[in-house]
Design a protein around this motif. Structure first.
Motif, mmCIF file in Angstrom:
data_model
loop_
_atom_site.group_PDB
_atom_site.id
_atom_site.type_symbol
_atom_site.label_atom_id
_atom_site.label_comp_id
_atom_site.label_asym_id
_atom_site.label_seq_id
_atom_site.Cartn_x
_atom_site.Cartn_y
_atom_site.Cartn_z
ATOM 1 N N ALA A 159 15.183 -17.479 2.510
ATOM 2 C CA ALA A 159 13.948 -16.716 2.340
ATOM 3 C C ALA A 159 12.855 -17.322 3.197
ATOM 4 O O ALA A 159 11.702 -17.397 2.791
ATOM 5 C CB ALA A 159 13.544 -16.689 0.876
ATOM 6 N N ASP A 160 13.230 -17.739 4.406
ATOM 7 C CA ASP A 160 12.321 -18.498 5.266
ATOM 8 C C ASP A 160 11.599 -17.634 6.289
ATOM 9 O O ASP A 160 10.874 -18.146 7.138
ATOM 10 C CB ASP A 160 13.115 -19.585 6.006
ATOM 11 N N ARG A 161 11.793 -16.285 6.226
ATOM 12 C CA ARG A 161 11.207 -15.400 7.234
ATOM 13 C C ARG A 161 10.721 -14.115 6.568
ATOM 14 O O ARG A 161 11.180 -13.768 5.476
ATOM 15 C CB ARG A 161 12.254 -15.008 8.279
ATOM 16 N N PRO A 162 9.846 -13.380 7.236
ATOM 17 C CA PRO A 162 9.579 -12.018 6.772
ATOM 18 C C PRO A 162 10.903 -11.250 6.711
ATOM 19 O O PRO A 162 11.728 -11.352 7.624
ATOM 20 C CB PRO A 162 8.654 -11.447 7.855
ATOM 21 N N THR A 163 11.104 -10.515 5.626
ATOM 22 C CA THR A 163 12.408 -9.903 5.377
ATOM 23 C C THR A 163 12.288 -8.409 5.151
ATOM 24 O O THR A 163 11.460 -7.947 4.356
ATOM 25 C CB THR A 163 13.084 -10.544 4.145
ATOM 26 N N LEU A 164 13.109 -7.659 5.881
ATOM 27 C CA LEU A 164 13.221 -6.221 5.684
ATOM 28 C C LEU A 164 14.435 -5.963 4.802
ATOM 29 O O LEU A 164 15.539 -6.419 5.102
ATOM 30 C CB LEU A 164 13.392 -5.506 7.023
ATOM 31 N N ILE A 165 14.226 -5.223 3.712
ATOM 32 C CA ILE A 165 15.311 -4.878 2.791
ATOM 33 C C ILE A 165 15.487 -3.370 2.804
ATOM 34 O O ILE A 165 14.547 -2.624 2.508
ATOM 35 C CB ILE A 165 15.005 -5.362 1.361
ATOM 36 N N MET A 166 16.674 -2.901 3.174
ATOM 37 C CA MET A 166 16.964 -1.469 3.222
ATOM 38 C C MET A 166 17.983 -1.111 2.150
ATOM 39 O O MET A 166 19.012 -1.783 2.008
ATOM 40 C CB MET A 166 17.512 -1.087 4.595
ATOM 41 N N ALA A 167 17.678 -0.054 1.402
ATOM 42 C CA ALA A 167 18.599 0.452 0.388
ATOM 43 C C ALA A 167 18.663 1.965 0.552
ATOM 44 O O ALA A 167 17.888 2.701 -0.053
ATOM 45 C CB ALA A 167 18.128 0.069 -1.004
ATOM 46 N N GLU A 168 19.563 2.420 1.388
ATOM 47 C CA GLU A 168 19.712 3.855 1.676
ATOM 48 C C GLU A 168 20.894 4.401 0.897
ATOM 49 O O GLU A 168 22.012 3.917 1.034
ATOM 50 C CB GLU A 168 19.913 4.081 3.179
ATOM 51 N N GLY A 169 20.649 5.418 0.063
ATOM 52 C CA GLY A 169 21.734 6.013 -0.714
ATOM 53 C C GLY A 169 22.333 5.057 -1.713
ATOM 54 O O GLY A 169 23.536 5.090 -1.956
ATOM 55 N N LEU A 170 21.524 4.209 -2.321
ATOM 56 C CA LEU A 170 22.037 3.160 -3.210
ATOM 57 C C LEU A 170 21.439 3.188 -4.609
ATOM 58 O O LEU A 170 22.163 3.272 -5.601
ATOM 59 C CB LEU A 170 21.780 1.786 -2.583
ATOM 60 N N PHE A 171 20.124 3.106 -4.702
ATOM 61 C CA PHE A 171 19.499 2.863 -5.997
ATOM 62 C C PHE A 171 19.729 3.983 -7.002
ATOM 63 O O PHE A 171 19.685 3.758 -8.216
ATOM 64 C CB PHE A 171 17.997 2.621 -5.826
ATOM 65 N N MET A 172 19.980 5.217 -6.546
ATOM 66 C CA MET A 172 20.188 6.317 -7.489
ATOM 67 C C MET A 172 21.461 6.138 -8.330
ATOM 68 O O MET A 172 21.614 6.778 -9.367
ATOM 69 C CB MET A 172 20.227 7.662 -6.762
ATOM 70 N N TYR A 173 22.349 5.251 -7.916
ATOM 71 C CA TYR A 173 23.576 5.004 -8.675
ATOM 72 C C TYR A 173 23.408 3.901 -9.726
ATOM 73 O O TYR A 173 24.347 3.604 -10.458
ATOM 74 C CB TYR A 173 24.711 4.624 -7.718
#
Length: 315
Positions: A169-183
């Protein structure tokens, strides 16, 4: 690492077909891969993913099943490829915004999506694709070469508490969740997002949602029936995700209606209940609900360290 998809002269479609043993939520990855393949085959593609068709051709999967027929139509293709194009655009924007510093990109539930190949991140980008064991195994067999650079393909269960704690967790982080959380359940979605913001402290989160209407009637959604997958979380306003953590701030909010159009009686919506008479009637009834137009939202949030932490670093 062997040969990249782009440099394989024979193409993935000429390789022996891979037997597909995915079930449930895992199988739904083909519901996004197939529309991308259909788009790529068109004279004027929208996303133009050069990998999707080769991947579909490399899989021994029955595309005549109702699961896949439900997304093998113009409206479903338009929905899927525009969603992916939105995420691609946001990803490139994040990388451009942080081009002078190292960053991490975390793609949750990557499936067989080739965003890392489409976006082509630079040398200062640590890119980590994550998914379940069977999906990761299939991805390794179908995509034998990882992209150049600081790339990792990981097996991780995001429903387990503390799953991300061995990821730096040592950098700015992009988190992508495409087609995931609805499940996932609403409680789990909120818990995961809160934990991500607390752990990584600075970066962005991209996610998409279905609306409450389609969670309520998930048993009637044609692409899910055969696989047994269910939509469990939805919202009629994706901006509500900001309430999950005080550090979250909405940057951009794109509704599928922005690229699907607004025809009457659900004619611009994905035919989620099927293309037969019963499915069309259900779609007409669904169009009478305000929740129907909230289907397919894409939201981009940023989060930052508390001001007290930032001031301590600069003092």
């Amino acid at each position: 690492m062997t040969v990249s998809l782009e440099s394989q002269s024979t193409g993935l479609g000429e390789r022996p077909k891979e037997k597909i043993r995915l079930k449930g939520v895992e199988e739904t990855l083909f519901c996004t891969l197939l529309p991308k393949a259909r788009d790529a085959e068109r004279p004027n593609p929208v996303l133009g993913d050069p990998y999707a068709s080769r991947l579909i051709e490399s899989c021994d999967v029955d595309l005549t099943r109702s699961t896949f027929q439900a997304v093998d139509n113009d409206r479903a293709i338009r929905w899927v490829v525009n969603r992916s194009m939105t995420f691609d655009r946001w990803c490139r924007d994040f990388l451009q915004k942080h081009k002078s510093e190292p960053v991490t990109v975390l793609y949750l539930g990557c499936g067989l999506d080739c965003r890392v190949h489409r976006v082509k991140p630079g040398p200062d980008v640590r890119w980590i694709d994550l998914d379940r064991p069977m999906v990761v195994d299939l991805r390794q067999r179908l995509i034998p070469q990882a992209p150049e650079g600081d790339y990792y393909l990981r097996i991780l269960d995001i429903t387990a508490t503390g799953w991300m704690h061995d990821i730096p967790a040592d950098r700015p982080t992009l988190i992508m969740a495409e087609g995931l959380f609805m499940y996932l359940t609403p409680e789990l979605v909120e818990s995961i997002i809160r934990e991500l913001v607390e752990y990584f402290q600075q970066g962005e989160i991209f996610l998409d949602t279905v609306s409450n209407l389609y969670v309520k009637y998930t048993d009637h959604v044609e692409p899910l029936k055969a696989s047994g997958a269910k939509w469990k979380w939805g919202t009629d306003d994706a901006r509500e995700v900001q309430k999950f953590h005080p550090r979250l701030r909405l940057l951009e909010h794109v509704r599928s209606a922005d690229y699907m159009g607004k025809k009457a009686f659900g004619q611009s919506q994905v035919p989620l209940f099927g293309n037969n008479v019963s499915g069309v009637l259900k779609m007409v009834l669904a169009s009478l609900s305000s929740s129907n137009s909230a289907f397919g939202q894409n939201a981009r949030f940023e989060f930052a360290r508390p001001e007290s932490d930032s001031s301590a670093e600069t003092s």
